[in-house]
Motif scaffolding. Structure first.
Motif, PDB file in Angstrom:
ATOM      1  N   PHE A  19      69.689  51.749  36.167  1.00 21.60           N
ATOM      2  CA  PHE A  19      69.000  51.883  36.848  1.00 21.60           C
ATOM      3  C   PHE A  19      68.052  52.755  37.411  1.00 21.60           C
ATOM      4  O   PHE A  19      67.274  52.184  38.100  1.00 21.60           O
ATOM      5  N   ALA A  20      67.960  54.267  35.876  1.00 26.10           N
ATOM      6  CA  ALA A  20      66.777  54.781  36.500  1.00 26.10           C
ATOM      7  C   ALA A  20      65.549  53.439  35.892  1.00 26.10           C
ATOM      8  O   ALA A  20      64.458  53.468  37.035  1.00 26.10           O
ATOM      9  N   HIS A  21      65.138  53.210  35.106  1.00 22.61           N
ATOM     10  CA  HIS A  21      64.301  51.725  34.581  1.00 22.61           C
ATOM     11  C   HIS A  21      64.286  51.023  35.872  1.00 22.61           C
ATOM     12  O   HIS A  21      63.226  50.940  35.785  1.00 22.61           O
ATOM     13  N   SER A  22      64.474  50.037  36.436  1.00 19.84           N
ATOM     14  CA  SER A  22      65.172  49.308  36.869  1.00 19.84           C
ATOM     15  C   SER A  22      64.433  49.221  37.863  1.00 19.84           C
ATOM     16  O   SER A  22      63.517  48.640  39.306  1.00 19.84           O
TER      17      SER A  22
ATOM     18  N   LEU B  34      71.439  55.095  49.689  1.00 22.45           N
ATOM     19  CA  LEU B  34      70.592  55.784  48.097  1.00 22.45           C
ATOM     20  C   LEU B  34      71.263  57.528  48.543  1.00 22.45           C
ATOM     21  O   LEU B  34      70.619  58.057  49.688  1.00 22.45           O
ATOM     22  N   THR B  35      71.740  58.147  47.705  1.00 21.20           N
ATOM     23  CA  THR B  35      72.380  59.734  47.330  1.00 21.20           C
ATOM     24  C   THR B  35      71.995  60.387  46.898  1.00 21.20           C
ATOM     25  O   THR B  35      71.740  61.484  47.393  1.00 21.20           O
ATOM     26  N   TYR B  36      71.657  59.854  45.555  1.00 20.89           N
ATOM     27  CA  TYR B  36      71.504  61.025  44.613  1.00 20.89           C
ATOM     28  C   TYR B  36      69.922  61.308  44.574  1.00 20.89           C
ATOM     29  O   TYR B  36      68.739  62.166  43.926  1.00 20.89           O
ATOM     30  N   PHE B  37      69.099  59.893  44.219  1.00 18.22           N
ATOM     31  CA  PHE B  37      67.824  59.328  43.628  1.00 18.22           C
ATOM     32  C   PHE B  37      66.587  59.774  44.562  1.00 18.22           C
ATOM     33  O   PHE B  37      65.799  59.224  45.290  1.00 18.22           O
ATOM     34  N   ARG B  38      66.923  61.343  45.775  1.00 19.49           N
ATOM     35  CA  ARG B  38      65.832  61.119  46.411  1.00 19.49           C
ATOM     36  C   ARG B  38      65.020  63.315  45.933  1.00 19.49           C
ATOM     37  O   ARG B  38      65.445  63.831  45.653  1.00 19.49           O
ATOM     38  N   PRO B  39      64.286  63.301  46.788  1.00 18.29           N
ATOM     39  CA  PRO B  39      63.117  64.552  46.350  1.00 18.29           C
ATOM     40  C   PRO B  39      64.186  65.605  46.550  1.00 18.29           C
ATOM     41  O   PRO B  39      63.975  66.568  45.585  1.00 18.29           O
TER      42      PRO B  39
ATOM     43  N   ALA C 111      60.163  70.955  39.002  1.00 20.47           N
ATOM     44  CA  ALA C 111      59.777  69.675  38.571  1.00 20.47           C
ATOM     45  C   ALA C 111      58.932  68.872  38.807  1.00 20.47           C
ATOM     46  O   ALA C 111      58.414  69.269  40.202  1.00 20.47           O
ATOM     47  N   PRO C 112      58.347  68.401  37.657  1.00 23.07           N
ATOM     48  CA  PRO C 112      56.645  67.791  38.409  1.00 23.07           C
ATOM     49  C   PRO C 112      57.133  66.655  39.044  1.00 23.07           C
ATOM     50  O   PRO C 112      58.236  65.976  38.479  1.00 23.07           O
ATOM     51  N   ASP C 113      55.480  66.111  38.977  1.00 24.76           N
ATOM     52  CA  ASP C 113      55.926  64.382  39.533  1.00 24.76           C
ATOM     53  C   ASP C 113      56.318  63.581  38.664  1.00 24.76           C
ATOM     54  O   ASP C 113      56.496  62.204  38.945  1.00 24.76           O
ATOM     55  N   ARG C 114      55.925  63.895  37.214  1.00 27.79           N
ATOM     56  CA  ARG C 114      56.221  63.145  36.300  1.00 27.79           C
ATOM     57  C   ARG C 114      56.448  63.725  34.644  1.00 27.79           C
ATOM     58  O   ARG C 114      56.644  65.145  34.431  1.00 27.79           O
ATOM     59  N   CYS C 115      57.872  63.255  34.286  1.00 27.41           N
ATOM     60  CA  CYS C 115      58.094  63.590  32.737  1.00 27.41           C
ATOM     61  C   CYS C 115      57.336  64.447  32.230  1.00 27.41           C
ATOM     62  O   CYS C 115      57.271  65.465  31.366  1.00 27.41           O
ATOM     63  N   ILE C 116      56.083  63.373  31.385  1.00 22.74           N
ATOM     64  CA  ILE C 116      55.598  64.380  30.700  1.00 22.74           C
ATOM     65  C   ILE C 116      55.128  65.614  31.046  1.00 22.74           C
ATOM     66  O   ILE C 116      54.145  65.980  29.822  1.00 22.74           O
ATOM     67  N   ASP C 117      55.105  66.084  32.551  1.00 26.61           N
ATOM     68  CA  ASP C 117      54.484  67.073  32.613  1.00 26.61           C
ATOM     69  C   ASP C 117      54.634  68.419  32.127  1.00 26.61           C
ATOM     70  O   ASP C 117      54.160  69.344  33.198  1.00 26.61           O
ATOM     71  N   GLY C 118      55.680  68.307  31.832  1.00 26.64           N
ATOM     72  CA  GLY C 118      56.781  69.534  31.173  1.00 26.64           C
ATOM     73  C   GLY C 118      57.611  70.058  31.889  1.00 26.64           C
ATOM     74  O   GLY C 118      57.177  71.571  32.852  1.00 26.64           O
ATOM     75  N   CYS C 119      58.171  68.776  32.002  1.00 27.34           N
ATOM     76  CA  CYS C 119      59.139  69.034  33.377  1.00 27.34           C
ATOM     77  C   CYS C 119      60.430  70.254  32.532  1.00 27.34           C
ATOM     78  O   CYS C 119      61.466  70.471  31.404  1.00 27.34           O
TER      79      CYS C 119
ATOM     80  N   PRO D 253      53.922  54.068  36.809  1.00 23.31           N
ATOM     81  CA  PRO D 253      55.491  54.051  37.581  1.00 23.31           C
ATOM     82  C   PRO D 253      56.673  54.528  36.805  1.00 23.31           C
ATOM     83  O   PRO D 253      57.303  54.875  37.638  1.00 23.31           O
ATOM     84  N   TYR D 254      56.607  53.960  36.056  1.00 24.54           N
ATOM     85  CA  TYR D 254      57.529  54.219  34.880  1.00 24.54           C
ATOM     86  C   TYR D 254      57.816  55.978  33.897  1.00 24.54           C
ATOM     87  O   TYR D 254      58.742  56.058  33.581  1.00 24.54           O
ATOM     88  N   GLY D 255      56.934  56.368  35.044  1.00 22.17           N
ATOM     89  CA  GLY D 255      56.597  58.242  33.872  1.00 22.17           C
ATOM     90  C   GLY D 255      57.475  58.606  35.166  1.00 22.17           C
ATOM     91  O   GLY D 255      56.820  60.408  35.069  1.00 22.17           O
ATOM     92  N   ARG D 256      57.453  57.906  36.013  1.00 20.47           N
ATOM     93  CA  ARG D 256      57.357  59.176  37.201  1.00 20.47           C
ATOM     94  C   ARG D 256      58.765  60.096  37.278  1.00 20.47           C
ATOM     95  O   ARG D 256      59.883  59.463  36.677  1.00 20.47           O
ATOM     96  N   CYS D 257      59.332  60.892  37.634  1.00 17.53           N
ATOM     97  CA  CYS D 257      59.954  61.893  38.213  1.00 17.53           C
ATOM     98  C   CYS D 257      61.511  60.689  38.961  1.00 17.53           C
ATOM     99  O   CYS D 257      60.464  59.677  39.971  1.00 17.53           O
ATOM    100  N   VAL D 258      62.611  60.946  38.794  1.00 19.76           N
ATOM    101  CA  VAL D 258      63.412  59.593  39.264  1.00 19.76           C
ATOM    102  C   VAL D 258      63.380  60.372  40.720  1.00 19.76           C
ATOM    103  O   VAL D 258      64.623  59.588  41.364  1.00 19.76           O
ATOM    104  N   PHE D 259      63.521  61.608  40.825  1.00 17.05           N
ATOM    105  CA  PHE D 259      63.781  61.982  41.985  1.00 17.05           C
ATOM    106  C   PHE D 259      62.570  62.208  43.929  1.00 17.05           C
ATOM    107  O   PHE D 259      62.448  62.706  44.661  1.00 17.05           O
ATOM    108  N   LYS D 260      61.216  61.432  42.910  1.00 11.57           N
ATOM    109  CA  LYS D 260      59.789  62.121  43.727  1.00 11.57           C
ATOM    110  C   LYS D 260      59.240  60.498  43.365  1.00 11.57           C
ATOM    111  O   LYS D 260      57.932  60.062  42.978  1.00 11.57           O
TER     112      LYS D 260
END
Length: 486
Positions: free
Chosen positions: A174-177, A221-226, A233-241, A287-294
């Motif tokens: 779900f997170a991926h697609s 849409l209950t959970y994957f929200r800001p 958490a940063p905007d991207r997972c690769i930025d040291g979350c 788009p696939y590197g983004r935090c799922v909440f952002k």
């Protein structure tokens, strides 16, 4: 359009593929490479030059048949048997209609279109031109659902009364697609119930054996929200979350599971460069590197549907992101017993009341839609000259009109409306960031009670048992193979 090249009716089906991405290349293209005696890709169209060249090279496509757009491909005289359309959801209908007008039969990715008007428009063209449009719904072709349908038709659980059906999307899928990926936003693709669960709606309609009379549906849409993002958490997972070690949706961890150089799904979706450097660049910029909440997602992360069919059968369907498994499970309850099934395990339990019995059946399964994608053979060869269902009654255009019909008497009326006081049945609700949407008419209704949904059994492998009702009038729009990962 000029003179057509001669086709070899007894040889491999000659195909032009529009869309060289995951479905076009990795599903249909891979099947063709594995079955060169049955089909050949002779042309490819894709606006991405890397994907275009990669797929065309794999199939030895001549330079003059490598096109940067579907318009360029379909602007030429007809040169092959059929066209495969594997474009994004909202870009199906225009190339499909143009291909029909150019004289081609089609293998069309599901869903047909996000809008009912476009479905009707395409069906009308197919009927007028007596062309075949094969839609890639594949679950009917799995041994799993074939076996369940056979048990129902044999009366093994008596009269079917109700069905419980769950699509377990899997948190990672779900997170991926549907959070980061191509189907995250209904404005650019389609709602989750259509993009992901049209397979399941097709299955419920088929197993119930009657058109839908009315339904109600709720989702959010209950959970994957800001507001649910971990602190800091940063905007991207690769930025040291700071939540990297505990977040199950980490893009760094998920895409890092695949070995360097892996060029299959899901890496092929996020980048055309499968190297570690290319993968890291995709997570930094794509788009696939983004935090799922952002993300800019708006599709629901869970939805339920209650359905009543014309024959009295009821069904309760759930699609949800919040599962570990990525599979479908169901329970069918009848007057003399029940059937329980787990798609990925290939397990079907048959429990009878009197005499009391409990049998477990094992059926073959595979990663490609539990074996359903192998039905692509029928879809491709069904579009070949001499094999396509041209002429006859084009009833699926009429089936498609069911989505725009006036709702059944009383369905969808507001409280207090004449003849429908207090009734909410027949209304569809899906609440996400864009608010509540409502539809008064059931989207799976059909104008004829004996009509199967947008599907056909004409091209089933001959070794498989024919479903109930085969031999009735022949439709023009058929159900056909879908992606290995839907």
């Amino acid at each position: 359009m000029g003179t057509e090249e001669s086709h070899h009716e007894d040889g491999p089906v000659q195909l032009a593929v529009i869309g060289a991405g995951n479905r076009g290349r990795e599903a249909y293209g891979a099947w063709v490479r594995a079955h060169p005696d049955r089909a050949r890709v002779v042309a490819v169209a894709d606006p991405n030059p890397v994907r275009l060249a990669r797929m065309a090279d794999e199939h030895g496509v001549a330079p003059e048949r490598r096109f940067p757009s579907w318009e360029a491909m379909l602007g030429r005289p007809k040169f092959c048997d059929a066209v495969v359309i594997a474009t994004p959801d909202r870009f199906h209908v225009d190339p499909a209609i143009r291909a029909l007008e150019a004289g081609y039969d089609l293998l069309l990715e599901k869903p047909i279109a996000p809008d009912a008007a476009d479905v009707i428009r395409l069906a009308d063209v197919a009927r007028r031109l007596a062309r075949s449009v094969t839609v890639s719904h594949v679950l009917r072709y799995t041994p799993f659902f074939q076996t369940i349908k056979r048990l129902l038709d044999e009366g093994r659980i008596g009269r079917l009364i109700t069905v419980q059906y769950t699509e377990n999307v899997g948190y990672w899928h779900f997170a991926h697609s549907y959070v980061r990926g191509n189907w995250r936003n209904s404005r650019t693709s389609s709602p989750l119930i259509l993009a992901k669960s049209c397979h399941d709606m097709d299955m419920l309609r088929w197993l119930a054996g009657a058109p839908c009379r009315r339904l109600s549906s709720f989702g959010a849409l209950t959970y994957f929200r800001p507001e649910n993002a971990p602190p800091g958490a940063p905007d991207r997972c690769i930025d040291g979350c700071p939540a990297e070690g505990t977040c199950p949706f980490s893009a760094v961890r998920f895409y890092g599971l695949f070995p360097p150089g892996w060029d299959g799904w899901p890496i092929s979706v996020i980048t055309d460069d499968p190297s570690p450097e290319g993968r890291a660049e995709a997570l930094r910029k794509g788009p696939y590197g983004r935090c799922v909440f952002k993300c800019d997602n708006d599709v629901v992360d869970h939805q339920v549907v209650s359905i009543e069919f014309d024959n009295g059968v009821t069904a309760a369907f759930t699609v949800t992101a919040f599962t570990e498994e990525n599979t479908r499970t169901l329970k069918l309850m009848g007057t003399a017993g029940e059937i329980r099934g787990h798609l990925d395990k290939g397990e079907i339990e048959l429990r009878t009341f009197q005499p009391a019995g409990h049998d477990t059946l094992k059926v073959p399964t595979s990663p490609t839609h539990a074996g359903g994608d192998e039905g692509v053979d029928g879809g491709l060869r069904g579009t070949a000259p001499g094999g396509s269902p041209r002429g006859g009654q084009q009833r699926d255009a009429d089936v498609a009109r069911g989505v725009g019909r006036k709702p059944p008497h009383g369905a969808g009326r507001r409280k207090g409306a004449p003849g429908g006081a207090g009734r909410r049945a027949g209304r569809v609700r899906g609440r996400g960031r864009r608010g509540v949407r409502a539809r008064g008419a059931c989207p799976w209704s059909e104008p004829h009670g004996d009509t199967e949904s947008l599907s056909s059994w004409r091209w089933l492998p001959p070794s498989w048992p024919r479903p109930h009702g085969v031999g009735r009038r022949r439709p023009a729009v058929h159900a056909r193979p879908r992606s290995p990962r839907s």
